[in-house]
Design an enzyme around this catalytic site. Sequence first.
Site, PDB file in Angstrom:
ATOM      1  N   CYS A  11     -23.880  89.796  30.878  1.00 16.53           N
ATOM      2  CA  CYS A  11     -25.204  89.178  30.759  1.00 16.53           C
ATOM      3  C   CYS A  11     -25.464  88.181  31.879  1.00 16.53           C
ATOM      4  O   CYS A  11     -26.619  87.969  32.271  1.00 16.53           O
ATOM      5  CB  CYS A  11     -25.327  88.449  29.420  1.00 16.53           C
ATOM      6  SG  CYS A  11     -24.866  89.400  27.964  1.00 16.53           S
ATOM      7  N   ASP A  61     -21.250  86.311  23.451  1.00 17.79           N
ATOM      8  CA  ASP A  61     -21.247  86.614  22.025  1.00 17.79           C
ATOM      9  C   ASP A  61     -20.502  87.914  21.742  1.00 17.79           C
ATOM     10  O   ASP A  61     -19.749  88.016  20.770  1.00 17.79           O
ATOM     11  CB  ASP A  61     -22.682  86.722  21.505  1.00 17.79           C
ATOM     12  CG  ASP A  61     -23.362  85.362  21.384  1.00 17.79           C
ATOM     13  OD1 ASP A  61     -22.844  84.401  21.976  1.00 17.79           O
ATOM     14  OD2 ASP A  61     -24.391  85.276  20.700  1.00 17.79           O
ATOM     15  N   ASP A  77     -27.150  85.444  24.854  1.00 26.81           N
ATOM     16  CA  ASP A  77     -28.048  85.093  23.750  1.00 26.81           C
ATOM     17  C   ASP A  77     -28.434  83.626  23.665  1.00 26.81           C
ATOM     18  O   ASP A  77     -29.615  83.289  23.558  1.00 26.81           O
ATOM     19  CB  ASP A  77     -27.410  85.497  22.419  1.00 26.81           C
ATOM     20  CG  ASP A  77     -27.259  86.986  22.268  1.00 26.81           C
ATOM     21  OD1 ASP A  77     -27.639  87.721  23.195  1.00 26.81           O
ATOM     22  OD2 ASP A  77     -26.743  87.430  21.229  1.00 26.81           O
ATOM     23  N   LYS A  78     -27.454  82.723  23.645  1.00 32.25           N
ATOM     24  CA  LYS A  78     -27.773  81.324  23.372  1.00 32.25           C
ATOM     25  C   LYS A  78     -28.296  80.591  24.596  1.00 32.25           C
ATOM     26  O   LYS A  78     -28.752  79.451  24.492  1.00 32.25           O
ATOM     27  CB  LYS A  78     -26.543  80.602  22.799  1.00 32.25           C
ATOM     28  CG  LYS A  78     -25.966  81.255  21.550  1.00 32.25           C
ATOM     29  CD  LYS A  78     -27.013  81.533  20.491  1.00 32.25           C
ATOM     30  CE  LYS A  78     -26.455  82.330  19.335  1.00 32.25           C
ATOM     31  NZ  LYS A  78     -26.050  83.705  19.672  1.00 32.25           N
ATOM     32  N   CYS A  86     -27.406  92.668  26.687  1.00 35.08           N
ATOM     33  CA  CYS A  86     -27.391  93.865  25.851  1.00 35.08           C
ATOM     34  C   CYS A  86     -28.795  94.452  25.753  1.00 35.08           C
ATOM     35  O   CYS A  86     -29.778  93.733  25.553  1.00 35.08           O
ATOM     36  CB  CYS A  86     -26.845  93.533  24.472  1.00 35.08           C
ATOM     37  SG  CYS A  86     -25.134  92.945  24.511  1.00 35.08           S
ATOM     38  N   GLU A 126     -21.634  85.109  14.032  1.00 32.83           N
ATOM     39  CA  GLU A 126     -22.346  86.361  13.819  1.00 32.83           C
ATOM     40  C   GLU A 126     -21.369  87.406  13.291  1.00 32.83           C
ATOM     41  O   GLU A 126     -20.224  87.456  13.711  1.00 32.83           O
ATOM     42  CB  GLU A 126     -22.972  86.853  15.125  1.00 32.83           C
ATOM     43  CG  GLU A 126     -24.078  85.950  15.631  1.00 32.83           C
ATOM     44  CD  GLU A 126     -24.690  86.438  16.931  1.00 32.83           C
ATOM     45  OE1 GLU A 126     -24.269  87.504  17.424  1.00 32.83           O
ATOM     46  OE2 GLU A 126     -25.585  85.765  17.450  1.00 32.83           O
ATOM     47  N   SER A 167     -25.682  89.424  14.340  1.00 37.38           N
ATOM     48  CA  SER A 167     -26.077  89.740  15.699  1.00 37.38           C
ATOM     49  C   SER A 167     -27.449  90.392  15.701  1.00 37.38           C
ATOM     50  O   SER A 167     -27.866  91.024  14.729  1.00 37.38           O
ATOM     51  CB  SER A 167     -25.052  90.697  16.319  1.00 37.38           C
ATOM     52  OG  SER A 167     -25.557  91.287  17.487  1.00 37.38           O
TER      53      SER A 167
END
Length: 575
Positions: free
Chosen positions: A61, A93, A135-136, A206, A460, A486
Amino acid sequence: MSNQERQERPEKDPDLRSTEVTEGYEKAPHRAMFRAMGYDDEDLSSPMIGVANPAADITPCNVHLDDVADAAYDGIDDTEGMPIEFGTITISDAISMGTEGMKASLISREIIADSVELVTFGERMDGIVTIGGCDKNMPGMMMAAIRTDLPSVFLYGGSIMPGEHDGREVTIQNVFEGVGAVADGEMSEGELDEMERHACPGAGSCGGMFTANTMASISEALGFAPLGSASPPAEHESRYEEARRAGELAVEVVQERRSPSDFLTRESFENAIALQVAVGGSTNAVLHLLALAAEAGIDLDIETFNEISARTPKIADLQPGGERVMNDLHEVGGVPVVLRALNDAGLLHGDALTVTGNTIAEELEQIDPPTVEDLDVDYLNTVEDPIHERGAIRILSGNLAPDGAVIKITGEDHLHHEGPVRVFEQEEGAMEYVQEGHVESGDVICIRNEGPQGGPGMREMLGVTSAVAGQGHAEDVALFTDGRFSGATRGFSIGHVAPEAFVGGPIAALEDGDTITIDIDDHELSVDLTEDEMQQRLEGHDPEPTYDSGVLAKYHNDFGSAANGAVTNPGAKWD
């Protein structure tokens, strides 16, 4: 050089905060430090704009974000700004999933926000481009922008392309579900190995409408990012064009003094929720939008998600519920296609302002994305003929979740389940139970002590839910937790149960065999216990923290409830 020969620097806008470190003879030491890094008089007389870059080799990512940051840097530099790049952290993640390390994920959101706030505050920056990959990163960066209220532009790093295996497109979701299929005897380890080697062909987040792409899409609906900037894949040239554009826009918003507080309103958040539920976005966006609203001091109640989902249909069929990925959406016009469909149907606040200074309706008019009718693709439906009449997010309540719980509907709308529960104290026990083949149709699984404080960090549960789905039970086995799921999770999975077990929420009173009722239409998550029975079971409930030192112990003490976004900033406000 004599005083008369002193070189004159171009005049700088005296209202810029960075004058505190660049102007006057007293700041000669400060300027000397800048000159050591190659900045010249023209730079020092320009707006100082940070480029917050979480590049790292620990996740695809973020592995390419140095190049993305360089393009944003050039955009600032070429538009008479003074770009200053600095780093912050990220957690993968996917790689930490199913391990104790997953407890670090949500904590990283807070550390990203804090670190960006600290650097921009400490160095007296005038504005910032915040970059997100995993993600975060996205909520952390936007929280920092809101908290500092600096003129800011959000820039997504882009998503990964799908891989190809056995004649079909595959993503990381297929690999996670393949683990369950191997445990169930439906796939060989050799087949899983082949899929593993082809699922992730390069850089980027993702690829489905999982958490990263959900939050990137939401950044457009909120007004934090230019329309059309979320969908270009990580390794496409258009991604770097968007990065340069973000840098150029950052100079403009500093010059115009256009801060997040100038365009973020409750209507902005309602637009973000409408987009989330229309595309089947991640349940994590509920948590993050509540946190962003708290930072902005905007009253956003978790029940608002139900209200907006009730009036907003799901019109995009993307992974995890569908088969298509973000690149497919990009090829037909990106997020603006969905926003146009919602706006044309009166489901957006078209007069909400954006970072460009225009309203979202004005931006859509300028871009003029195609209509869904004109596209005629099988993964986008019209508002009049949607995939589902209601949006994908539901907030449940009842005596098990008086402060709420969250589920994403990826398949059948009318879900009702009643049956005895099997209680697990942490994720590991549930994963072992599923992988050993004990799960059967009709089961109800509870995983507790995974909340913001109890975990800490709200792990998650993609490993567990994917194992269940991989064994063919995505729609006939129910799972609920005070932790999270997730964005790649699909099926009958309920998260964010609040209050959490650690603080004595009703979920802590459950015992194996209690009858659980889950009714999606009625928004119900309940157990066949009276209030008195639950209180009797909870007598003496006083669990010890999982950690007594280090960062996990610190955040155990700092986290708030999932119902309010699990924020740690004491200045954040909620009703």
